[in-house]
Design a protein around this motif. Structure first.
Motif, mmCIF file in Angstrom:
data_model
loop_
_atom_site.group_PDB
_atom_site.id
_atom_site.type_symbol
_atom_site.label_atom_id
_atom_site.label_comp_id
_atom_site.label_asym_id
_atom_site.label_seq_id
_atom_site.Cartn_x
_atom_site.Cartn_y
_atom_site.Cartn_z
ATOM 1 N N VAL A 1 0.839 -1.206 0.000
ATOM 2 C CA VAL A 1 0.000 0.000 0.000
ATOM 3 C C VAL A 1 0.871 1.252 0.000
ATOM 4 O O VAL A 1 0.614 2.206 -0.741
ATOM 5 C CB VAL A 1 -0.960 -0.012 1.205
ATOM 6 C CG1 VAL A 1 -1.759 1.286 1.258
ATOM 7 C CG2 VAL A 1 -1.916 -1.202 1.122
ATOM 8 N N LYS A 2 1.941 1.238 0.815
ATOM 9 C CA LYS A 2 2.831 2.400 0.900
ATOM 10 C C LYS A 2 3.426 2.742 -0.455
ATOM 11 O O LYS A 2 3.557 3.912 -0.825
ATOM 12 C CB LYS A 2 3.938 2.128 1.906
ATOM 13 C CG LYS A 2 4.956 3.260 2.033
ATOM 14 C CD LYS A 2 6.059 2.895 3.020
ATOM 15 C CE LYS A 2 7.107 3.992 3.094
ATOM 16 N NZ LYS A 2 8.208 3.620 4.024
ATOM 17 N N ASN A 3 3.823 1.723 -1.237
ATOM 18 C CA ASN A 3 4.501 1.954 -2.513
ATOM 19 C C ASN A 3 3.547 2.087 -3.698
ATOM 20 O O ASN A 3 4.001 2.307 -4.828
ATOM 21 C CB ASN A 3 5.500 0.829 -2.776
ATOM 22 C CG ASN A 3 6.742 0.944 -1.918
ATOM 23 O OD1 ASN A 3 7.593 1.780 -2.164
ATOM 24 N ND2 ASN A 3 6.835 0.117 -0.889
ATOM 25 N N THR A 4 2.268 1.945 -3.466
ATOM 26 C CA THR A 4 1.294 2.167 -4.537
ATOM 27 C C THR A 4 1.329 3.632 -4.954
ATOM 28 O O THR A 4 1.218 4.525 -4.120
ATOM 29 C CB THR A 4 -0.120 1.792 -4.067
ATOM 30 O OG1 THR A 4 -0.168 0.398 -3.777
ATOM 31 C CG2 THR A 4 -1.160 2.140 -5.117
ATOM 32 N N GLY A 5 1.514 3.872 -6.229
ATOM 33 C CA GLY A 5 1.564 5.251 -6.699
ATOM 34 C C GLY A 5 2.091 5.331 -8.114
ATOM 35 O O GLY A 5 2.221 4.325 -8.823
ATOM 36 N N GLU A 6 2.403 6.544 -8.531
ATOM 37 C CA GLU A 6 2.837 6.805 -9.901
ATOM 38 C C GLU A 6 4.308 6.411 -10.041
ATOM 39 O O GLU A 6 5.192 7.073 -9.502
ATOM 40 C CB GLU A 6 2.622 8.274 -10.257
ATOM 41 C CG GLU A 6 2.613 8.548 -11.746
ATOM 42 C CD GLU A 6 2.072 9.934 -12.080
ATOM 43 O OE1 GLU A 6 1.706 10.155 -13.252
ATOM 44 O OE2 GLU A 6 2.013 10.794 -11.183
ATOM 45 N N ILE A 7 4.577 5.339 -10.757
ATOM 46 C CA ILE A 7 5.943 4.830 -10.901
ATOM 47 C C ILE A 7 6.700 5.579 -11.994
ATOM 48 O O ILE A 7 7.917 5.762 -11.904
ATOM 49 C CB ILE A 7 5.931 3.315 -11.166
ATOM 50 C CG1 ILE A 7 7.344 2.741 -11.095
ATOM 51 C CG2 ILE A 7 5.235 2.967 -12.474
ATOM 52 C CD1 ILE A 7 7.399 1.231 -11.061
ATOM 53 N N VAL A 8 6.009 5.984 -13.029
ATOM 54 C CA VAL A 8 6.525 6.893 -14.061
ATOM 55 C C VAL A 8 5.386 7.837 -14.402
ATOM 56 O O VAL A 8 4.216 7.552 -14.092
ATOM 57 C CB VAL A 8 7.000 6.133 -15.326
ATOM 58 C CG1 VAL A 8 8.146 5.174 -15.011
ATOM 59 C CG2 VAL A 8 5.852 5.401 -15.989
ATOM 60 N N PRO A 9 5.659 8.961 -15.042
ATOM 61 C CA PRO A 9 4.566 9.875 -15.380
ATOM 62 C C PRO A 9 3.466 9.178 -16.185
ATOM 63 O O PRO A 9 3.714 8.534 -17.192
ATOM 64 C CB PRO A 9 5.267 10.950 -16.215
ATOM 65 C CG PRO A 9 6.664 10.972 -15.689
ATOM 66 C CD PRO A 9 6.981 9.539 -15.388
ATOM 67 N N VAL B 1 1.077 2.127 -10.352
ATOM 68 C CA VAL B 1 1.193 0.690 -10.153
ATOM 69 C C VAL B 1 0.499 0.316 -8.847
ATOM 70 O O VAL B 1 0.590 1.029 -7.849
ATOM 71 C CB VAL B 1 2.675 0.242 -10.168
ATOM 72 C CG1 VAL B 1 3.454 0.843 -9.018
ATOM 73 C CG2 VAL B 1 2.790 -1.272 -10.159
ATOM 74 N N THR B 2 -0.238 -0.813 -8.882
ATOM 75 C CA THR B 2 -1.027 -1.225 -7.721
ATOM 76 C C THR B 2 -1.002 -2.738 -7.571
ATOM 77 O O THR B 2 -0.625 -3.465 -8.500
ATOM 78 C CB THR B 2 -2.485 -0.727 -7.844
ATOM 79 O OG1 THR B 2 -3.200 -1.044 -6.640
ATOM 80 C CG2 THR B 2 -3.213 -1.376 -9.005
ATOM 81 N N GLY B 3 -1.412 -3.208 -6.393
ATOM 82 C CA GLY B 3 -1.511 -4.645 -6.154
ATOM 83 C C GLY B 3 -0.153 -5.321 -6.130
ATOM 84 O O GLY B 3 0.874 -4.730 -5.815
ATOM 85 N N MET B 4 -0.139 -6.613 -6.485
ATOM 86 C CA MET B 4 1.093 -7.390 -6.414
ATOM 87 C C MET B 4 2.139 -6.946 -7.423
ATOM 88 O O MET B 4 3.313 -7.287 -7.304
ATOM 89 C CB MET B 4 0.790 -8.874 -6.579
ATOM 90 C CG MET B 4 0.066 -9.494 -5.401
ATOM 91 S SD MET B 4 0.857 -9.170 -3.798
ATOM 92 C CE MET B 4 2.480 -9.838 -4.050
ATOM 93 N N GLU B 5 1.745 -6.180 -8.420
ATOM 94 C CA GLU B 5 2.738 -5.625 -9.336
ATOM 95 C C GLU B 5 3.683 -4.674 -8.617
ATOM 96 O O GLU B 5 4.836 -4.500 -9.012
ATOM 97 C CB GLU B 5 2.046 -4.933 -10.517
ATOM 98 C CG GLU B 5 2.985 -4.673 -11.670
ATOM 99 C CD GLU B 5 2.259 -4.311 -12.950
ATOM 100 O OE1 GLU B 5 2.939 -4.211 -13.988
ATOM 101 O OE2 GLU B 5 1.026 -4.141 -12.934
#
Length: 279
Positions: A225-233, A237-241
């Motif tokens: 949950v903490k790392n869920t967010g915009e990985i590139v503009p 990215v969400t979930g197990m990805e």
């Protein structure tokens, strides 16, 4: 004609229909959806528990047009069963609040809740997402690539899932494109179709793929949950990805992290859309 189900006889006679009418209804409605969603506000790749949770949260914003894309015929990903194909679902608190909002019943303990069958969650949230006027599900549809302009993810490249699987057997079977302001990638982990969003980014040199760590339930869900967010503009990215991208632990058969990660992804998308109005 009977006016209620209870008044129907056991042996019924159906109203007449032409076969061509069935074909026209399916083709016209589906193609109109494709035309409408060629320009979307949000595209969600993957209708597993995180993708469905993101789509559900976005149903609360009826002005946001959402295309939900799933490669399988049946949406839901791994959320139809718990661990090792057993059917009860465990959800750690506070994610049970989403279940309560959905109206899904569960047995409650101090730190977690248990659904008697995982399908209760999946069927309920899927029904609500499908009924929403601002979300359309395109199942049996693969995302073969990303549309990227000037370093920003701006849509997805799609094809029928069966065509994607048959690429090695036929000559050129080109895809098409859905443009979007935001892409939420919810492609899961492991397997040939897992983490395809961030895998493609890594191939292009846009991110580093750290790979999912071994199972640790207590660490995994908070980190995902903490790392869920915009990985590139342009791409969230969400979930197990998330675990594949950032090297966090897997959580195994507990689903709270999926629900809360999907919810967060949707709200990050809402904020990004607000910031990029008119761009």
């Amino acid at each position: 004609m009977a006016e209620s189900l209870a008044a129907l006889p056991l042996d019924v006679t159906f109203a007449p229909i032409r076969e061509s009418a069935v074909s026209r209804e399916m083709t016209t409605r589906y193609m109109n959806q494709l035309l409408d969603y060629a320009d979307s506000d949000v595209v969600i790749i993957g209708a597993g528990p995180a993708g469905l949770s993101a789509a559900y949260e976005l149903t609360k914003y009826p002005h946001i047009k959402v295309a939900l894309i799933e490669a399988s015929v049946a949406p839901g990903g791994g959320a139809w069963v718990g661990g090792q194909l057993m059917t009860p679902m465990v959800v750690r608190k506070p994610a049970h609040l989403m279940l309560s909002e959905l109206g899904v019943e569960f047995d409650e303990t101090e730190n977690y809740v248990v659904l008697k069958h995982a399908g209760l969650f999946t069927a309920t949230i899927l029904a609500k997402v499908l009924a929403a006027p601002n979300v359309t599900l395109f199942n049996a549809t693969s995302v073969e690539d990303l549309l990227i302009r000037s370093g920003r993810v701006s849509g997805v490249v799609t094809n029928w899932a069966l065509v994607t699987k048959a690429h090695g057997t036929q000559s050129c079977m080109d895809p098409q494109v859905l443009e979007s302001k935001i892409v939420i990638s919810s492609c899961g982990h492991d397997g040939p179709f897992g983490a395809t969003g961030v895998r493609r980014l890594a191939e292009l040199g846009m991110c580093e793929l750290k790979g999912m760590r071994a199972l640790d339930m207590n660490a995994a869900e908070d980190e995902i949950v903490k790392n869920t967010g915009e990985i590139v503009p342009g791409m969230i990215v969400t979930g197990m990805e998330v675990a594949e991208a950032y090297g966090t632990a897997r959580m195994g058969p507990t689903f709270g992290g999926m629900l809360m990660s999907g919810r967060k992804a949707a709200l990050v998308a809402v904020e990004s859309l607000k910031k990029n109005v008119g761009k």
